[in-house]
Design a protein around this motif. Structure first.
Motif, mmCIF file in Angstrom:
data_model
loop_
_atom_site.group_PDB
_atom_site.id
_atom_site.type_symbol
_atom_site.label_atom_id
_atom_site.label_comp_id
_atom_site.label_asym_id
_atom_site.label_seq_id
_atom_site.Cartn_x
_atom_site.Cartn_y
_atom_site.Cartn_z
ATOM 1 N N GLU A 112 0.832 -1.203 0.000
ATOM 2 C CA GLU A 112 0.000 0.000 0.000
ATOM 3 C C GLU A 112 0.870 1.258 0.000
ATOM 4 O O GLU A 112 0.604 2.210 -0.739
ATOM 5 N N ALA A 113 1.915 1.271 0.816
ATOM 6 C CA ALA A 113 2.816 2.423 0.877
ATOM 7 C C ALA A 113 3.556 2.616 -0.444
ATOM 8 O O ALA A 113 3.732 3.744 -0.916
ATOM 9 N N LEU A 114 3.965 1.527 -1.044
ATOM 10 C CA LEU A 114 4.657 1.581 -2.327
ATOM 11 C C LEU A 114 3.755 2.207 -3.386
ATOM 12 O O LEU A 114 4.163 3.110 -4.122
ATOM 13 N N LEU A 115 2.509 1.757 -3.456
ATOM 14 C CA LEU A 115 1.575 2.284 -4.451
ATOM 15 C C LEU A 115 1.272 3.764 -4.209
ATOM 16 O O LEU A 115 1.225 4.552 -5.162
ATOM 17 N N LYS A 116 1.087 4.143 -2.961
ATOM 18 C CA LYS A 116 0.830 5.548 -2.647
ATOM 19 C C LYS A 116 2.033 6.412 -3.021
ATOM 20 O O LYS A 116 1.875 7.535 -3.507
ATOM 21 N N THR A 117 3.225 5.895 -2.803
ATOM 22 C CA THR A 117 4.439 6.638 -3.124
ATOM 23 C C THR A 117 4.585 6.803 -4.631
ATOM 24 O O THR A 117 4.896 7.901 -5.111
ATOM 25 N N ILE A 118 4.363 5.738 -5.366
ATOM 26 C CA ILE A 118 4.444 5.837 -6.836
ATOM 27 C C ILE A 118 3.385 6.806 -7.356
ATOM 28 O O ILE A 118 3.654 7.598 -8.268
ATOM 29 N N LYS A 119 2.214 6.762 -6.771
ATOM 30 C CA LYS A 119 1.150 7.693 -7.180
ATOM 31 C C LYS A 119 1.618 9.136 -7.000
ATOM 32 O O LYS A 119 1.389 9.989 -7.860
ATOM 33 N N GLU A 120 2.261 9.418 -5.880
ATOM 34 C CA GLU A 120 2.802 10.767 -5.645
ATOM 35 C C GLU A 120 3.907 11.095 -6.646
ATOM 36 O O GLU A 120 3.999 12.218 -7.129
ATOM 37 N N ALA A 121 4.746 10.117 -6.934
ATOM 38 C CA ALA A 121 5.890 10.348 -7.825
ATOM 39 C C ALA A 121 5.456 10.670 -9.256
ATOM 40 O O ALA A 121 6.064 11.513 -9.910
ATOM 41 N N VAL A 122 4.410 10.013 -9.723
ATOM 42 C CA VAL A 122 4.014 10.198 -11.129
ATOM 43 C C VAL A 122 2.929 11.241 -11.322
ATOM 44 O O VAL A 122 2.660 11.661 -12.451
ATOM 45 N N GLY A 123 2.279 11.650 -10.248
ATOM 46 C CA GLY A 123 1.260 12.696 -10.345
ATOM 47 C C GLY A 123 0.152 12.359 -11.321
ATOM 48 O O GLY A 123 -0.521 11.339 -11.185
ATOM 49 N N ASN A 124 -0.032 13.193 -12.322
ATOM 50 C CA ASN A 124 -1.114 13.040 -13.294
ATOM 51 C C ASN A 124 -0.994 11.803 -14.178
ATOM 52 O O ASN A 124 -1.937 11.439 -14.869
ATOM 53 N N GLU A 125 0.157 11.163 -14.163
ATOM 54 C CA GLU A 125 0.363 9.955 -14.972
ATOM 55 C C GLU A 125 -0.218 8.702 -14.300
ATOM 56 O O GLU A 125 -0.217 7.623 -14.876
ATOM 57 N N TRP A 126 -0.680 8.844 -13.053
ATOM 58 C CA TRP A 126 -1.224 7.719 -12.307
ATOM 59 C C TRP A 126 -2.452 7.160 -13.023
ATOM 60 O O TRP A 126 -3.290 7.899 -13.517
#
Length: 150
Positions: A112-126
């Motif tokens: 869950e933390a990994l997915l939330k972090t990637i979501k933050e990293a990619v922004g609108n590309e999520w």
């Protein structure tokens, strides 16, 4: 279900976005973990003696461990694409996770933390497609670690 070239490309490109600001995203990753499961703090040697709100951008061991975790998931994506399964290069991961008393529920918190972090990293590309690619790669890695734990 096969892990596709597109899924591998999604994981690779979003890993690059994560890696562009490694200190910030490392802190986010561990903050997400500690918010969800504060008792896990002592499982991470880099966090053992810090207060939960003291996860620092300038802690090289925090950054190195986060980079290793996300890199292993990226490597898992490559393995899933090429061989259909994940094999650990470092078989001591099972021993380390066993010694730290990591349970199945901990793998879910990290996911869950990994997915939330990637979501933050990619922004609108999520996207759901991107999330799915990371989930599959992470699950492959988690299964390989859990096999080594038994």
């Amino acid at each position: 279900m096969d892990f596709t070239l597109r899924q591998q490309a999604l994981v690779n490109s979003s890993w690059e976005a994560f890696n562009q600001n490694l200190p910030l995203f490392s802190v986010l990753f561990y903050t997400f973990i500690l918010e969800k499961a504060p008792a896990t703090q002592n499982m991470f040697s880099s966090l053992k003696d810090a207060n939960a709100d003291e996860v620092s951008l300038y802690n090289p061991s925090v950054n190195a461990h986060a980079e290793k975790v996300f890199g292993m998931v990226r490597d898992a994506a490559v393995q899933l694409r090429t061989t259909g399964e994940v094999a650990l290069e470092d078989i001591t991961l099972g021993v380390i996770h066993t010694q730290k008393r990591v349970a199945g529920s901990h793998f879910m918190v990290v996911k869950e933390a990994l997915l939330k972090t990637i979501k933050e990293a990619v922004g609108n590309e999520w996207s759901e497609e991107l999330s799915n690619a990371w989930e599959i790669a992470y699950d492959g890695l988690a299964v390989a670690i859990m096999k080594e734990m038994s």
